[in-house]
Write a protein that holds these residues in place. Structure first.
Motif: not given
Length: 125
Positions: A38, A48, A62-63, A82, A85, A89, A93
């Protein structure tokens, strides 16, 4: 000729979910290191999530706990689920594939030879 065609992007409110898809042709996703990247406005493109040919997966801290990468060999398609969210974010992507190895040793964008067209994900607060 390799093609990666993405779908599933769009706009969603914070806390919502999206599932991104990346349909591949010209390569077999289970034989390559595949990744989701991303790029947020004003920032560099960054990885990611990744899945190696043998199936090892990883996601950015972070995700972690919110994003899941997977693939469907029968459909030759890569996914990024995902959840939860957040506005941070929000980004363009893209899916990508390594050409020469099934192993994900280096996740720098310049290590990936094949790229999808990219799609915007916008998360509003």
């Amino acid at each position: 000729q390799v093609r990666l065609v993405e779908s599933g992007g769009g706009s969603v409110q914070a806390g919502g979910s999206l599932r991104l898809s990346c349909a591949a042709s010209g390569l077999i996703v289970s034989r390559h290191c595949m990744g989701w990247f991303r790029q947020a406005p004003g920032k560099e493109r960054d990885w990611v999530a990744f899945i190696s040919g043998p199936g090892t997966t990883g996601v950015k801290d972070s995700v972690k706990g919110r994003f899941t990468i997977s693939r469907d060999a029968a459909k030759n398609t890569l996914y990024l689920q995902m959840n939860s969210l957040k506005p941070e974010d929000t980004a363009m992507y893209s899916c990508a594939a390594e050409r020469t190895t099934p192993y994900c040793r280096n996740l720098a964008p310049n290590q990936f030879e094949y790229w999808g067209q990219g799609m915007m994900v916008t998360v509003s607060s």
